[in-house]
Motif scaffolding. Structure first.
Motif, PDB file in Angstrom:
ATOM      1  N   GLY A 174       1.010  61.153  26.627  1.00  0.00           N
ATOM      2  CA  GLY A 174       1.530  62.405  25.866  1.00  0.00           C
ATOM      3  C   GLY A 174       0.542  63.486  26.379  1.00  0.00           C
ATOM      4  N   TRP A 179      -0.392  66.416  28.622  1.00  0.00           N
ATOM      5  CA  TRP A 179       0.110  67.311  29.416  1.00  0.00           C
ATOM      6  C   TRP A 179      -0.886  68.024  30.602  1.00  0.00           C
ATOM      7  CZ3 TRP A 179       5.269  69.197  28.879  1.00  0.00           C
ATOM      8  CH2 TRP A 179       5.765  68.642  27.803  1.00  0.00           C
ATOM      9  N   LEU A 195      10.254  70.916  16.418  1.00  0.00           N
ATOM     10  CA  LEU A 195      10.578  69.541  17.250  1.00  0.00           C
ATOM     11  C   LEU A 195      11.783  70.062  18.016  1.00  0.00           C
ATOM     12  CD1 LEU A 195       9.615  67.059  18.222  1.00  0.00           C
ATOM     13  CD2 LEU A 195      10.876  66.083  16.173  1.00  0.00           C
ATOM     14  N   GLY A 225      10.499  68.768  23.286  1.00  0.00           N
ATOM     15  CA  GLY A 225       9.218  68.393  22.538  1.00  0.00           C
ATOM     16  C   GLY A 225       8.819  69.247  21.513  1.00  0.00           C
ATOM     17  N   PHE A 227       3.555  63.517  16.735  1.00  0.00           N
ATOM     18  CA  PHE A 227       4.579  63.978  17.771  1.00  0.00           C
ATOM     19  C   PHE A 227       4.131  63.442  19.180  1.00  0.00           C
ATOM     20  CE2 PHE A 227       4.672  66.953  14.122  1.00  0.00           C
ATOM     21  CZ  PHE A 227       6.163  66.760  13.757  1.00  0.00           C
ATOM     22  N   PHE A 265       1.365  63.784  21.322  1.00  0.00           N
ATOM     23  CA  PHE A 265       0.901  64.565  22.417  1.00  0.00           C
ATOM     24  C   PHE A 265      -0.707  64.325  22.128  1.00  0.00           C
ATOM     25  CE2 PHE A 265       1.382  67.695  19.163  1.00  0.00           C
ATOM     26  CZ  PHE A 265       0.407  68.478  19.160  1.00  0.00           C
TER      27      PHE A 265
END
Length: 188
Positions: free
Chosen positions: A70, A72, A137, A141, A177, A179
């Motif tokens: 998660g 980025w 959401l 994502g 979530f 990330f």
């Protein structure tokens, strides 16, 4: 992902990842953070140099993704440049559609789009943190709604398009979530 990036990854498969040199703020702006900037203070207190070159931003947008943790990153040729997130991996624009207008991801008169220009698909739920920031959401994502689009987003919330906003502590969002706000090299 760009074909030239895919080709570079095949040609040079073992290029080390880069950490701390790129960041995304709550407005969807990208910042370069060189060594002196990183040493002078954390993001977002000290942001760094705003990327203003449109073609560079478009290149980053096309090659922006998340790994299995998660975290980025921007795939810059053969190198992954992991970035720091001020709030969430996506920064969302919300706009009201005119009567009869349709748009990508449109729901009951509203269109939601990521800072990358990506269609985020359907909004699955909406969330408020303790600072009153609104998150959606989506199929793509989690994203924070840009402050400049809060009027349209407030209308969508009031009309029940995305359901009742749920409360969530900002500190709990990455785990909930999936990330990573400040990636570091994987152990081992």
């Amino acid at each position: 992902m760009d074909d030239i990036v895919k080709a570079a990854m095949l040609k040079w498969p073992n290029v080390p990842n880069c950490y701390g040199w790129l960041a995304l703020d709550a407005r969807g702006d990208w910042y370069l953070r060189d060594e002196p900037t990183q040493a002078a203070g954390p993001f977002p207190q000290l942001k760094g140099s705003l990327i203003q070159h449109d073609k560079l931003k478009a290149f980053i947008h096309r090659n922006y993704a998340a790994d299995e943790r998660g975290a980025w990153y921007f795939q810059n040729g053969p190198q992954r440049v992991y970035l720091q997130l001020e709030l969430a991996p996506l920064v969302l624009g919300v706009r009201r559609l005119n009567l009869g207008e349709t748009g990508a991801g449109a729901a009951a008169g509203f269109e939601v789009q990521a800072h990358t220009g990506q269609d985020v698909g359907a909004v699955q739920s909406c969330w408020l943190d303790e600072q009153g920031r609104l998150y959606l959401l989506t199929e793509a994502g989690l994203g924070v709604v840009r402050s400049m689009d809060m009027d349209a987003a407030a209308d969508a919330v009031a009309s029940g398009v995305w359901g009742e906003p749920q409360e969530v502590a900002f500190a709990d969002m990455p785990a909930r979530f999936g990330f990573v706000r400040e990636p570091v090299p994987a152990a081992g």
